[in-house]
Every structure is written in C-alpha cells, then in structure tokens.
Enzyme design. Sequence first.
Site, PDB file in Angstrom:
ATOM      1  N   GLY A  63       4.448 -11.272 -20.611  1.00 56.33           N
ATOM      2  CA  GLY A  63       3.088 -11.773 -20.346  1.00 56.33           C
ATOM      3  C   GLY A  63       2.799 -13.223 -20.306  1.00 56.33           C
ATOM      4  O   GLY A  63       1.724 -13.907 -20.228  1.00 56.33           O
ATOM      5  N   GLY A  92       9.182 -11.135 -17.351  1.00 59.83           N
ATOM      6  CA  GLY A  92       9.651 -11.093 -16.011  1.00 59.83           C
ATOM      7  C   GLY A  92       9.192 -12.269 -15.190  1.00 59.83           C
ATOM      8  O   GLY A  92       9.950 -12.968 -14.695  1.00 59.83           O
ATOM      9  N   CYS A 147      -4.602  -2.111   7.893  1.00 60.97           N
ATOM     10  CA  CYS A 147      -6.048  -1.449   8.209  1.00 60.97           C
ATOM     11  C   CYS A 147      -6.720  -1.714   7.104  1.00 60.97           C
ATOM     12  O   CYS A 147      -7.509  -0.573   6.584  1.00 60.97           O
ATOM     13  CB  CYS A 147      -5.934  -0.216   9.002  1.00 60.97           C
ATOM     14  SG  CYS A 147      -4.912  -0.427  10.445  1.00 60.97           S
ATOM     15  N   GLU A 148      -6.677  -2.715   6.247  1.00 65.55           N
ATOM     16  CA  GLU A 148      -7.646  -2.822   4.997  1.00 65.55           C
ATOM     17  C   GLU A 148      -7.922  -4.371   5.078  1.00 65.55           C
ATOM     18  O   GLU A 148      -6.915  -5.368   5.264  1.00 65.55           O
ATOM     19  CB  GLU A 148      -6.649  -2.720   3.645  1.00 65.55           C
ATOM     20  CG  GLU A 148      -6.169  -1.009   3.671  1.00 65.55           C
ATOM     21  CD  GLU A 148      -7.328  -0.281   3.039  1.00 65.55           C
ATOM     22  OE1 GLU A 148      -8.441  -0.716   2.601  1.00 65.55           O
ATOM     23  OE2 GLU A 148      -7.162   0.875   3.345  1.00 65.55           O
TER      24      GLU A 148
HETATM   25  C1  LIG Z   1       5.057  -5.725 -17.200  1.00 64.41           C
HETATM   26  C2  LIG Z   1       5.703  -5.650 -18.636  1.00 64.41           C
HETATM   27  C3  LIG Z   1       6.669  -6.844 -18.967  1.00 64.41           C
HETATM   28  C4  LIG Z   1       6.655  -8.112 -18.261  1.00 64.41           C
HETATM   29  O1  LIG Z   1       5.591  -8.714 -17.787  1.00 64.41           O
HETATM   30  P1  LIG Z   1       5.684 -10.254 -17.138  1.00 64.41           P
HETATM   31  O2  LIG Z   1       4.146 -10.429 -16.888  1.00 64.41           O
HETATM   32  O3  LIG Z   1       6.506  -9.845 -15.670  1.00 64.41           O
HETATM   33  O4  LIG Z   1       6.306 -11.148 -17.926  1.00 64.41           O
HETATM   34  C5  LIG Z   1       7.240  -6.837 -19.958  1.00 64.41           C
HETATM   35  N1  LIG Z   1       6.950  -5.754 -20.997  1.00 64.41           N
HETATM   36  C6  LIG Z   1       6.113  -4.787 -20.558  1.00 64.41           C
HETATM   37  C7  LIG Z   1       6.007  -3.659 -21.349  1.00 64.41           C
HETATM   38  C8  LIG Z   1       5.431  -4.730 -19.300  1.00 64.41           C
HETATM   39  O5  LIG Z   1       4.804  -3.897 -19.072  1.00 64.41           O
END
Ligand SMILES: *Cc1c(COP(=O)(O)O)cnc(C)c1O
Length: 424
Positions: free
Chosen positions: A233, A277, A344-345
């Site tokens: 997050g 991520g 096509c959106e």
């Molecule tokens: C999507 C997700 C992440 C990674 O989120 P990022 O925004 O890419 O850092 C980590 N843990 C869980 C459980 C997720 O669903």
Amino acid sequence: MRMNKFPLNKEQLKELVKKYPTPFYLYDEKGIVENIRYFKKAFSIFPKFREFFAVKACPNPYIMRILEKEGCGADCSSLPELILAQKSGMTGHMVMFTSNDTPAEEFILAAKQGNIINFDDITHVEFVRNALGGTLPDTVCFRYNPGSEKHGGNSIIGKPEEAKYGLTKEQMIEGYKLCKKYGVKHFGLHTMVASNELNPDFFTDTARIVFDMVLLVQKEVGVNIEFVDLGGGVGIPYKPEQKKVDLEYVAKEIRKLYDQMIVPAGLDPMGISFECGRPITGPYGWLVTTAIHEKHIYRDYIGCDACMADLMRPGMYGAWHGITVSGKENAPADHVYDVTGSLCENCDKFAVQRSLPKIDKGDLLIIHDAGAHGRSMGFNYNGKLRAGELLLRSDGSVMQIRRKETVEDYFATLDFAGLDSFKA
Ligand SMILES: *Cc1c(COP(=O)(O)O)cnc(C)c1O
C-alpha cells in the site's frame, strides 16, 4: 516535471524498436536494485526486517530473481504465484501466502513448499487442517481487519469495515487460541489496509493498531507474536506534484512505537515486514507504444498500438500516468490530446485532455510508472494480445524477459479441430 526519467534516448529507443516492435514494457534493473536497497536500508533500524515482494505487481521471474538476490521474499496470493516464487528462488518462509477465498489445493501447495500461510478467516483454520490431513504448519499468520478502528482507506481498497479481507478483533483472539490448541508453535500477524497511500503517517497509524493487537494476543492468549507484516500500500507519485513517501521517516516513526510497545512486552526482536509491490518496481517500468493514428473530431486523438489490455489502470480507475514523447522531452506541451488504445470501450484512454507536445504519427510514446500493476493486470478482451517485457540490464544491454502474445496463445484454450464434427 519530476517524473522518473526514461533511461533510453530517442536514438537508443529507435534502435531497440527495430529489434522489438512496440508495444512493450521496459524495466530498468539498475533502478529497481537501487530502489530496493534504499527501501531495505530505511528499515534496517529493525532487528529483523523483510520485504515480501507482492508478486501480483510484476509477476516476471527475471524481475523476481533480481529481488531475490537483494534479499526479498515474495507475497503470493494464488497457485501460479506460489510456483513463480519457488522458481525465482524464493522458498520456505521467504514466501507469504496471503490469499482470500482460497481453494484447498492452493493451501496444500503453500504448505508443501513450506511457505507461511496467512489465514484470511477464522474458518480457514479448520479448512486448512482438513486439507492437510488433520495437521497445521508450525508457523501461521492471521490477517487482521481493524474495521472502523482504522480510519481512511481509499477508493482502491476501500474502508476496512467494507473490505472482504481478514478477521475481526474478536476472531483474531479466537484464531490464535485455536491454533495454539492445535499445537502451532510460531505466530505472525498481518494487516493490509491501504493501497497507493502517499501519507507517511498512515503507516505509523497502521503499525500502532497492529502492535496493539500483538499486545492483546499476548495478554488474552498467552502467545508471543514473532513477526508482523504491515502489508503493502505504499504509494508512488504518479503525478508530478505528488511527493514520494519518505521511508526513512516511516521507519523511524514505526521504530518509536516498537520501542514504546513491543520492547517493554519482551517481544524484541520481532520481525517487521512489508509486502510492497508498487513502490519497488512501479517507477522503473515503462510501457512503450507507437502513435499510429491521429484523428480530429470534437477532440484531438492520438491512437496507439498499445491499449487498455496492456495497461488497465487509466481506464479502470481513471489513474493518471505520465506520458512523454521520445525526443520531445523538452518541447512545449502546447497541444491537448486524448491518447487512446484500440479497445471498443471509450474508457480505453491512457490520457484524457492531456497537454503534450505536438505528436506525429510514428512518434514513440513512453507511459511512465507502469512497472507495477501494469502488464500483470492485462487481459485479452476484444481479442487483444498483451505486450511483452524487456529488461534493461545494469550493463546497458537489453534482454527480452517475456515475449509478446501471439494469436496462437489467444487460441490455445480452444479446440478448433472439434468444430469439424460439431453440429450446431
Ligand atoms: C496488492 C497487495 C499488496 C501489494 O500492494 P502494492 O500496492 O503493490 O504495494 C500486498 N499485499 C496484499 C495482501 C495485496 O493484496
């Protein structure tokens, strides 16, 4: 503009396109490595810090191998992601399996690989126990949903009390009690309550809620939590006016809480981890596409050879991604365009009413900050074939780490031969 600079100039990119026609993703190994080192250094003030890379952000084993070499584990949520982690060299407890609504065979594989299973619900304890023939792994983790205790949330993940994930406070206590009864030896605690959050204090607030829970579990269950996972997050500044999350500040603030809450409870050293991520690969991946059409009706449109099937975020949540035109980085942005793909959106637009330099057919457009939740969110609707992926190595060479999809890939799940004997 403070956008992350694309690492190739116009001549270099033109050369590359001769070998690998657009559209493609390009990732920058050097950028990813420097970035993960910064991330880990910021949190090195904790005795046991670990980053589990969220595989869904960029599920390419070459990228994952780079991160594995830098000491990262993987955060997986499906069977193919578990296999990807294993193949990338992320094994055993270097893998967190944070899934939800999970089929039994996925839990079985995670257990077989010795990965950490993170329960998303109280009922999953028995579900997994049954799936594993009456046993549980030695180490388990529970995902906490703090409900209305955690204020905020955002449009991507929503308010915690409306989110489908995790256990309530009462269920957490019951869950640890149950696992203790079944002989589980080691426990973790997880939460994930934000997505693409740029406010650094949000993460300290989350850590406080999690540490409170750790202390409650100690008191009510007599179980010492050995590691907490604060989820992902952490946002990235997609827009030029946005600011990067200061991770050193976040780490120091969380460390203060750790010293106030965790150390006096005798829980030090406790593992602290994130499963990010987006901030790991996001700024170091670009989608490169060619402007193949230009059209002028009520608005001015630039049509690309990439589309929403390659990068869904703008169409799906109106997400803003920076766009530069190769070789025109310093040209005045004196034209206003909608930059579109071929789906096509009508939501298939990489940019809406964006001020850009004059774009000519054949220009190479670079869509920024596409290295996480980019290629991986792609799809095949409308018969679209997804772009491949290239890696710019630290030595300046470029290698293909995933080829572009072909028509054969698209038809691979169909049996055309069966049509010959099929009577409608
Ligand atoms: C999507 C997700 C992440 C990674 O989120 P990022 O925004 O890419 O850092 C980590 N843990 C869980 C459980 C997720 O669903």
